[in-house]
Scaffold this motif. Structure first.
Motif, short mmCIF file in Angstrom:
data_model
loop_
_atom_site.label_atom_id
_atom_site.label_comp_id
_atom_site.label_asym_id
_atom_site.label_seq_id
_atom_site.Cartn_x
_atom_site.Cartn_y
_atom_site.Cartn_z
N MET A 104 -60.37 9.15 19.19
CA MET A 104 -59.75 8.10 19.97
C MET A 104 -60.74 6.94 20.08
SD MET A 104 -57.05 7.16 21.29
CE MET A 104 -55.76 7.93 22.15
N PRO A 105 -60.25 5.71 19.99
CA PRO A 105 -61.14 4.54 20.11
C PRO A 105 -61.81 4.48 21.47
CG PRO A 105 -58.99 3.91 19.25
CD PRO A 105 -58.88 5.33 19.69
N ALA A 106 -63.00 3.95 21.48
CA ALA A 106 -63.77 3.81 22.71
C ALA A 106 -63.75 2.35 23.16
CB ALA A 106 -65.21 4.26 22.48
N PRO A 107 -63.96 2.10 24.47
CA PRO A 107 -64.03 0.72 24.94
C PRO A 107 -65.06 -0.07 24.15
CG PRO A 107 -63.94 2.23 26.78
CD PRO A 107 -64.10 3.07 25.54
N ASN A 108 -64.74 -1.31 23.86
CA ASN A 108 -65.59 -2.24 23.12
C ASN A 108 -65.78 -1.91 21.65
OD1 ASN A 108 -65.98 -3.90 25.40
ND2 ASN A 108 -67.51 -2.47 26.14
N MET A 109 -65.10 -0.89 21.15
CA MET A 109 -65.12 -0.59 19.73
C MET A 109 -64.22 -1.61 19.02
SD MET A 109 -63.88 2.94 17.86
CE MET A 109 -65.22 3.92 18.48
N LEU A 110 -64.60 -2.04 17.82
CA LEU A 110 -63.78 -2.95 17.02
C LEU A 110 -63.15 -2.15 15.89
CD1 LEU A 110 -62.70 -5.72 16.20
CD2 LEU A 110 -64.83 -6.05 14.90
N LEU A 111 -61.82 -2.17 15.84
CA LEU A 111 -61.08 -1.47 14.79
C LEU A 111 -60.45 -2.50 13.86
CD1 LEU A 111 -59.28 1.13 17.07
CD2 LEU A 111 -61.34 1.47 15.71
N LEU A 112 -60.52 -2.25 12.56
CA LEU A 112 -59.91 -3.12 11.56
C LEU A 112 -58.72 -2.39 10.96
CD1 LEU A 112 -63.17 -4.25 9.73
CD2 LEU A 112 -62.02 -5.35 11.67
N ALA A 113 -57.60 -3.10 10.80
CA ALA A 113 -56.39 -2.46 10.28
C ALA A 113 -55.64 -3.42 9.36
CB ALA A 113 -55.49 -2.01 11.42
N ASP A 114 -54.91 -2.86 8.42
CA ASP A 114 -54.10 -3.67 7.52
C ASP A 114 -52.70 -3.79 8.06
OD1 ASP A 114 -53.70 -5.27 5.35
OD2 ASP A 114 -53.81 -3.68 3.85
N ARG A 115 -51.88 -4.57 7.39
CA ARG A 115 -50.55 -4.96 7.90
C ARG A 115 -49.62 -3.79 8.23
NH1 ARG A 115 -50.70 -7.02 2.58
NH2 ARG A 115 -49.49 -5.73 1.17
N ASN A 116 -49.78 -2.65 7.61
CA ASN A 116 -48.91 -1.51 7.90
C ASN A 116 -49.24 -0.87 9.25
OD1 ASN A 116 -47.46 -1.81 5.52
ND2 ASN A 116 -48.93 -0.59 4.38
N SER A 117 -50.33 -1.31 9.88
CA SER A 117 -50.72 -0.78 11.19
C SER A 117 -50.31 -1.70 12.34
CB SER A 117 -52.24 -0.58 11.24
OG SER A 117 -52.63 0.33 10.24
N ALA A 118 -49.60 -2.78 12.04
CA ALA A 118 -49.20 -3.75 13.07
C ALA A 118 -47.93 -3.29 13.78
CB ALA A 118 -49.03 -5.12 12.46
N VAL A 119 -47.95 -2.08 14.30
CA VAL A 119 -46.80 -1.46 14.97
C VAL A 119 -47.05 -1.56 16.47
CG1 VAL A 119 -45.51 0.68 15.24
CG2 VAL A 119 -46.51 0.10 13.03
N THR A 120 -46.04 -2.03 17.21
CA THR A 120 -46.19 -2.28 18.64
C THR A 120 -46.75 -1.08 19.40
OG1 THR A 120 -44.42 -3.92 18.58
CG2 THR A 120 -44.97 -2.99 20.73
N ALA A 121 -46.18 0.09 19.20
CA ALA A 121 -46.63 1.28 19.94
C ALA A 121 -48.10 1.59 19.67
CB ALA A 121 -45.76 2.48 19.61
N LEU A 122 -48.53 1.48 18.43
CA LEU A 122 -49.93 1.74 18.08
C LEU A 122 -50.85 0.70 18.70
CD1 LEU A 122 -52.07 3.33 16.53
CD2 LEU A 122 -51.57 1.88 14.54
N ILE A 123 -50.46 -0.56 18.65
CA ILE A 123 -51.27 -1.63 19.24
C ILE A 123 -51.41 -1.42 20.74
CG2 ILE A 123 -51.31 -4.11 19.74
CD1 ILE A 123 -49.96 -4.47 16.94
N GLU A 124 -50.34 -1.04 21.41
CA GLU A 124 -50.40 -0.79 22.86
C GLU A 124 -51.31 0.39 23.18
OE1 GLU A 124 -46.12 -2.56 24.38
OE2 GLU A 124 -46.19 -0.48 23.67
N GLN A 125 -51.25 1.44 22.38
CA GLN A 125 -52.12 2.61 22.61
C GLN A 125 -53.59 2.25 22.45
OE1 GLN A 125 -50.47 5.42 19.76
NE2 GLN A 125 -49.75 6.70 21.46
N ILE A 126 -53.91 1.51 21.40
CA ILE A 126 -55.30 1.13 21.15
C ILE A 126 -55.79 0.19 22.25
CG2 ILE A 126 -56.83 -0.13 19.59
CD1 ILE A 126 -55.09 1.05 17.28
N ALA A 127 -54.97 -0.78 22.64
CA ALA A 127 -55.36 -1.72 23.69
C ALA A 127 -55.64 -1.00 25.00
CB ALA A 127 -54.27 -2.78 23.88
#
Length: 82
Positions: A1-24
């Protein structure tokens, strides 16, 4: 699971609302290259020409940029968009 202040890079197939909300929700930062035809409605324009928008409940910073790839021994060329 991502940690606070971690920077994640993703390509266009990862621009899914539910995933973005979880990571945020983890406090991590996310940089995504979205599909070229995806339009995010501006909620505020910024002085540099970029703008703020929303993907679901997450406020995002939208930057229109060209990605240039360079391979060793080969000339640079614009990356395929879309």
């Amino acid at each position: 699971m991502p940690a606070p202040n971690m920077l994640l890079l993703a390509d266009r197939n990862s621009a899914v609302t539910a995933l973005i909300e979880q990571i945020a929700a983890t406090g991590a930062q996310l940089l995504i290259r979205c599909n070229a035809n995806r339009r995010l409605a501006p909620i505020q324009w910024l002085p540099d020409g970029s703008h703020l928008a929303r993907i679901g409940a997450v406020q995002v910073w939208v930057i229109d940029a060209e990605i240039v790839m360079t391979r060793a021994g080969a000339p640079s060329s614009p990356a395929a968009t879309g």
